[in-house]
Scaffold this motif. Sequence first.
Motif, short mmCIF file in Angstrom:
data_model
loop_
_atom_site.label_atom_id
_atom_site.label_comp_id
_atom_site.label_asym_id
_atom_site.label_seq_id
_atom_site.Cartn_x
_atom_site.Cartn_y
_atom_site.Cartn_z
N PHE A 108 0.85 -1.18 0.00
CA PHE A 108 0.00 0.00 0.00
C PHE A 108 0.89 1.24 0.00
O PHE A 108 1.66 1.44 0.94
N CYS A 109 0.81 2.02 -1.05
CA CYS A 109 1.62 3.25 -1.18
C CYS A 109 3.10 2.97 -0.95
O CYS A 109 3.80 3.75 -0.30
N GLY A 110 3.56 1.84 -1.44
CA GLY A 110 4.97 1.49 -1.30
C GLY A 110 5.35 0.94 0.06
O GLY A 110 6.52 0.71 0.33
N LEU A 111 4.37 0.72 0.92
CA LEU A 111 4.62 0.17 2.25
C LEU A 111 4.09 -1.26 2.33
O LEU A 111 3.06 -1.56 1.76
N ARG A 116 -4.59 -9.31 8.48
CA ARG A 116 -5.12 -10.62 8.86
C ARG A 116 -6.63 -10.49 8.95
O ARG A 116 -7.17 -9.37 8.89
N GLU A 117 -7.31 -11.61 9.08
CA GLU A 117 -8.75 -11.54 9.24
C GLU A 117 -9.06 -10.62 10.41
O GLU A 117 -8.35 -10.61 11.40
N GLY A 118 -10.10 -9.81 10.23
CA GLY A 118 -10.45 -8.84 11.26
C GLY A 118 -10.07 -7.42 10.86
O GLY A 118 -10.53 -6.46 11.47
N VAL A 119 -9.22 -7.29 9.84
CA VAL A 119 -8.92 -5.97 9.28
C VAL A 119 -9.11 -6.06 7.77
O VAL A 119 -8.83 -7.11 7.17
N LEU A 120 -9.58 -4.99 7.19
CA LEU A 120 -9.82 -4.99 5.75
C LEU A 120 -8.50 -4.94 4.99
O LEU A 120 -7.51 -4.36 5.45
N ILE A 121 -8.52 -5.54 3.81
CA ILE A 121 -7.36 -5.50 2.93
C ILE A 121 -7.34 -4.14 2.24
O ILE A 121 -8.36 -3.70 1.70
N PRO A 122 -6.21 -3.42 2.27
CA PRO A 122 -6.14 -2.12 1.61
C PRO A 122 -6.48 -2.23 0.12
O PRO A 122 -6.07 -3.16 -0.55
N GLU A 128 -5.18 5.64 -4.06
CA GLU A 128 -5.33 6.85 -4.87
C GLU A 128 -5.80 8.02 -4.01
O GLU A 128 -5.32 9.15 -4.17
N LEU A 129 -6.73 7.76 -3.10
CA LEU A 129 -7.23 8.80 -2.20
C LEU A 129 -6.10 9.34 -1.32
O LEU A 129 -5.96 10.56 -1.15
N VAL A 130 -5.30 8.44 -0.76
CA VAL A 130 -4.18 8.86 0.10
C VAL A 130 -3.20 9.73 -0.69
O VAL A 130 -2.75 10.78 -0.19
N LEU A 131 -2.87 9.33 -1.89
CA LEU A 131 -1.94 10.11 -2.70
C LEU A 131 -2.51 11.49 -3.03
O LEU A 131 -1.78 12.49 -3.03
N ARG A 132 -3.80 11.55 -3.26
CA ARG A 132 -4.44 12.85 -3.55
C ARG A 132 -4.43 13.74 -2.30
O ARG A 132 -4.13 14.93 -2.38
N ILE A 133 -4.77 13.17 -1.16
CA ILE A 133 -4.73 13.94 0.10
C ILE A 133 -3.33 14.48 0.35
O ILE A 133 -3.15 15.66 0.67
N ALA A 134 -2.33 13.63 0.18
CA ALA A 134 -0.95 14.05 0.43
C ALA A 134 -0.52 15.16 -0.53
O ALA A 134 0.20 16.09 -0.13
N SER A 135 -0.96 15.10 -1.77
CA SER A 135 -0.54 16.13 -2.73
C SER A 135 -1.29 17.44 -2.53
O SER A 135 -0.75 18.51 -2.77
N GLU A 136 -2.55 17.36 -2.09
CA GLU A 136 -3.36 18.57 -1.93
C GLU A 136 -3.23 19.22 -0.54
O GLU A 136 -3.65 20.35 -0.36
N HIS A 137 -2.69 18.49 0.42
CA HIS A 137 -2.61 19.01 1.80
C HIS A 137 -1.18 18.86 2.35
O HIS A 137 -0.98 18.36 3.44
N ARG A 138 -0.23 19.34 1.59
CA ARG A 138 1.18 19.21 1.98
C ARG A 138 1.51 19.88 3.31
O ARG A 138 2.43 19.48 4.00
N LEU A 155 -0.54 5.34 8.19
CA LEU A 155 0.89 5.09 7.99
C LEU A 155 1.38 5.64 6.66
O LEU A 155 2.47 6.23 6.57
N ALA A 156 0.57 5.48 5.62
CA ALA A 156 0.97 6.03 4.32
C ALA A 156 1.03 7.55 4.36
O ALA A 156 1.97 8.15 3.83
N LEU A 157 0.04 8.17 5.01
CA LEU A 157 0.07 9.63 5.12
C LEU A 157 1.27 10.10 5.93
O LEU A 157 1.90 11.11 5.60
N LYS A 158 1.61 9.39 6.99
CA LYS A 158 2.79 9.76 7.78
C LYS A 158 4.06 9.64 6.95
O LYS A 158 4.95 10.49 7.04
N SER A 159 4.14 8.60 6.13
CA SER A 159 5.34 8.44 5.30
C SER A 159 5.42 9.52 4.23
O SER A 159 6.51 9.95 3.86
#
Length: 194
Positions: A108-111, A116-122, A128-138, A155-159
């Motif tokens: 996910f985003c290079g990470l 595991r079961e109990g959490v959704l698969i990214p 795409e949403l994360v990359l857009r947020i990161a580019s528009e809200h630097r 984690l992706a946004l932090k990276s």
Amino acid sequence: RGRRSRRRHRAGRPDALNFPHAPHLKNRTVMTTRRDILARIAGPLESLYGAHEARQIALTVVSDRTGIQPAALLADPGAPLDLPDLARLVAELAAGRPVQYVLGAAEFCGLRIGVREGVLIPRPETEELVLRIASEHRAARSILDVGTGSGCIALALKSLLPDAAVTGADLSPEALAVARGNAAALGLDVAFVR
């Protein structure tokens, strides 16, 4: 005539599996190639996913387990390869278990995000949403990810935005444990709260 004799020689070669009377070959293991491993994984999956998708899943699994890039696997298909947990992997995949759960991780985003079961698969759309947020809200100073699950978004946004204070929240203690494990594995400073 020369071809025929070579074929007979190859076909008649002693092999521990076909010739139990060859005790010197009894404990010999038959060499498995990259091509063989990929086919053993993809074959049972074709009825579930189609030939192309089954092949992609096989490449993903073998690459993940061996550390060999997919292009390298395809470049030298006759190279020997051993995959000790092959039978288990094939059984789980053939039962319809998502490849990310079988491997315990998703990209996910290079990470590499543990799942595991109990959490959704990214999902790619979320990436795409994360990359857009990161580019528009630097200049973002703080970010809150509600329903963080595996923590992939936080984690992706932090990276991508290392100066932002990022918090991930979830009601599930199991999901928070996965998210915290991912943060530790990636060395990213994200707070995960309930």
